[in-house]
Motif scaffolding. Sequence first.
Motif, PDB file in Angstrom:
ATOM      1  N   SER A  49       1.929  10.174   1.249  1.00  0.00           N
ATOM      2  CA  SER A  49       2.389   8.928   0.630  1.00  0.00           C
ATOM      3  C   SER A  49       2.666   7.854   1.674  1.00  0.00           C
ATOM      4  N   VAL A  50       3.371   8.225   2.730  1.00  0.00           N
ATOM      5  CA  VAL A  50       3.693   7.259   3.783  1.00  0.00           C
ATOM      6  C   VAL A  50       2.425   6.799   4.496  1.00  0.00           C
ATOM      7  N   SER A  51       1.494   7.716   4.744  1.00  0.00           N
ATOM      8  CA  SER A  51       0.239   7.354   5.412  1.00  0.00           C
ATOM      9  C   SER A  51      -0.569   6.383   4.567  1.00  0.00           C
ATOM     10  N   CYS A  52      -0.662   6.653   3.278  1.00  0.00           N
ATOM     11  CA  CYS A  52      -1.398   5.740   2.386  1.00  0.00           C
ATOM     12  C   CYS A  52      -0.716   4.380   2.317  1.00  0.00           C
ATOM     13  N   ALA A  53       0.620   4.369   2.312  1.00  0.00           N
ATOM     14  CA  ALA A  53       1.346   3.099   2.285  1.00  0.00           C
ATOM     15  C   ALA A  53       1.098   2.310   3.568  1.00  0.00           C
ATOM     16  N   CYS A  54       1.057   2.992   4.709  1.00  0.00           N
ATOM     17  CA  CYS A  54       0.781   2.308   5.984  1.00  0.00           C
ATOM     18  C   CYS A  54      -0.615   1.700   5.981  1.00  0.00           C
ATOM     19  N   LEU A  55      -1.573   2.412   5.434  1.00  0.00           N
ATOM     20  CA  LEU A  55      -2.949   1.924   5.428  1.00  0.00           C
ATOM     21  C   LEU A  55      -3.191   0.852   4.368  1.00  0.00           C
ATOM     22  N   ALA A  56      -2.357   0.810   3.336  1.00  0.00           N
ATOM     23  CA  ALA A  56      -2.587  -0.113   2.231  1.00  0.00           C
ATOM     24  C   ALA A  56      -1.907  -1.468   2.390  1.00  0.00           C
ATOM     25  N   LEU A  57      -1.006  -1.616   3.365  1.00  0.00           N
ATOM     26  CA  LEU A  57      -0.304  -2.888   3.529  1.00  0.00           C
ATOM     27  C   LEU A  57      -1.261  -3.973   4.024  1.00  0.00           C
ATOM     28  N   ASN A  58      -1.230  -5.126   3.337  1.00  0.00           N
ATOM     29  CA  ASN A  58      -2.028  -6.253   3.824  1.00  0.00           C
ATOM     30  C   ASN A  58      -1.167  -7.112   4.758  1.00  0.00           C
ATOM     31  N   LYS A  59      -1.751  -8.165   5.306  1.00  0.00           N
ATOM     32  CA  LYS A  59      -1.048  -9.001   6.301  1.00  0.00           C
ATOM     33  C   LYS A  59       0.218  -9.636   5.736  1.00  0.00           C
ATOM     34  N   GLU A  60       0.158 -10.104   4.503  1.00  0.00           N
ATOM     35  CA  GLU A  60       1.318 -10.759   3.897  1.00  0.00           C
ATOM     36  C   GLU A  60       2.463  -9.763   3.701  1.00  0.00           C
ATOM     37  N   GLN A  61       2.133  -8.571   3.233  1.00  0.00           N
ATOM     38  CA  GLN A  61       3.162  -7.553   3.039  1.00  0.00           C
ATOM     39  C   GLN A  61       3.739  -7.099   4.375  1.00  0.00           C
ATOM     40  N   GLN A  62       2.898  -6.984   5.388  1.00  0.00           N
ATOM     41  CA  GLN A  62       3.386  -6.642   6.722  1.00  0.00           C
ATOM     42  C   GLN A  62       4.356  -7.703   7.224  1.00  0.00           C
ATOM     43  N   SER A  63       4.007  -8.966   7.025  1.00  0.00           N
ATOM     44  CA  SER A  63       4.849 -10.070   7.475  1.00  0.00           C
ATOM     45  C   SER A  63       6.204 -10.048   6.766  1.00  0.00           C
ATOM     46  N   GLN A  64       6.199  -9.805   5.463  1.00  0.00           N
ATOM     47  CA  GLN A  64       7.455  -9.735   4.711  1.00  0.00           C
ATOM     48  C   GLN A  64       8.311  -8.560   5.174  1.00  0.00           C
ATOM     49  N   LEU A  65       7.659  -7.420   5.396  1.00  0.00           N
ATOM     50  CA  LEU A  65       8.375  -6.235   5.848  1.00  0.00           C
ATOM     51  C   LEU A  65       8.983  -6.454   7.229  1.00  0.00           C
ATOM     52  N   LEU A  66       8.237  -7.098   8.111  1.00  0.00           N
ATOM     53  CA  LEU A  66       8.753  -7.388   9.454  1.00  0.00           C
ATOM     54  C   LEU A  66       9.926  -8.356   9.409  1.00  0.00           C
ATOM     55  N   GLU A  67       9.849  -9.347   8.543  1.00  0.00           N
ATOM     56  CA  GLU A  67      10.941 -10.319   8.447  1.00  0.00           C
ATOM     57  C   GLU A  67      12.213  -9.667   7.907  1.00  0.00           C
ATOM     58  N   VAL A  68      12.080  -8.783   6.931  1.00  0.00           N
ATOM     59  CA  VAL A  68      13.246  -8.064   6.414  1.00  0.00           C
ATOM     60  C   VAL A  68      13.851  -7.190   7.511  1.00  0.00           C
ATOM     61  N   GLY A  76      -0.195  -4.543  12.781  1.00  0.00           N
ATOM     62  CA  GLY A  76      -1.394  -4.106  12.072  1.00  0.00           C
ATOM     63  C   GLY A  76      -2.059  -2.931  12.772  1.00  0.00           C
ATOM     64  N   MET A  77      -2.150  -3.014  14.109  1.00  0.00           N
ATOM     65  CA  MET A  77      -2.732  -1.914  14.892  1.00  0.00           C
ATOM     66  C   MET A  77      -1.909  -0.644  14.750  1.00  0.00           C
ATOM     67  N   VAL A  78      -0.607  -0.781  14.867  1.00  0.00           N
ATOM     68  CA  VAL A  78       0.275   0.379  14.819  1.00  0.00           C
ATOM     69  C   VAL A  78       0.248   1.026  13.432  1.00  0.00           C
ATOM     70  N   LEU A  79       0.272   0.214  12.382  1.00  0.00           N
ATOM     71  CA  LEU A  79       0.244   0.775  11.030  1.00  0.00           C
ATOM     72  C   LEU A  79      -1.057   1.513  10.758  1.00  0.00           C
ATOM     73  N   ARG A  80      -2.181   0.977  11.207  1.00  0.00           N
ATOM     74  CA  ARG A  80      -3.449   1.687  11.017  1.00  0.00           C
ATOM     75  C   ARG A  80      -3.476   2.986  11.813  1.00  0.00           C
ATOM     76  N   PHE A  81      -2.964   2.949  13.038  1.00  0.00           N
ATOM     77  CA  PHE A  81      -2.934   4.141  13.872  1.00  0.00           C
ATOM     78  C   PHE A  81      -2.028   5.211  13.261  1.00  0.00           C
ATOM     79  N   VAL A  82      -0.818   4.827  12.892  1.00  0.00           N
ATOM     80  CA  VAL A  82       0.141   5.773  12.311  1.00  0.00           C
ATOM     81  C   VAL A  82      -0.377   6.304  10.977  1.00  0.00           C
TER      82      VAL A  82
END
Length: 182
Positions: free
Chosen positions: A70-89, A141-147
């Motif tokens: 589940s966590v792996s699929c979530a890491c691979l499925a995040l787009n740029k906007e969702q990554q940005s929101q997650l980082l800001e939080v 983005g690189m780290v999320l794809r790798f993880v």
Amino acid sequence: LVSLLLIGIAAWGIGFGLISSFRVVGVAIAVGIFLFLIALVGLIGAVKHHQVLLFFYMIILLLVFIVQFSVSCACLALNKEQQSQLLEVGWNNTNSARTDIERNLNCCGFRIFDLNETCSSDCFRSHQCQPCAPIIEEYSGMVLRFVGGIGLFFSFTEILGVWLTYRYRNQKDPRANPSAFL
């Protein structure tokens, strides 16, 4: 292997000063120790051909597979906007991580550089800092794809372990009476 990898990475991060949050390191080490103990239960169950230990190993490994997949699929499925929101939080909710990021990446602030705020980077003294968001987003983005990819790989090896445990659990013990199941 995964458990030793988690413990080693946590120790490496502390040793090189990349991670200063005790919670992050503590959780990584605790998960590593938990996975090591589960692997030990599976090993003992396989060597002794103990069906109860193998059953618990199989169930716990299945639960670990579900969480990791589940966590792996979530890491691979995040787009740029969702990554940005997650980082800001994350930026707004943690002070220790913010200090580490500013110090390691030599940037100040998340979206804008404000001279009125305190910053622990070297560029703050010269007042020529850039915001941290573009730098973090480049790496995230690189780290999320790798993880996500590594987690997906190990999750499929775990489901293989569940299947092999299920198959091995129902075999006869060669050391026991040939007609008896243990």
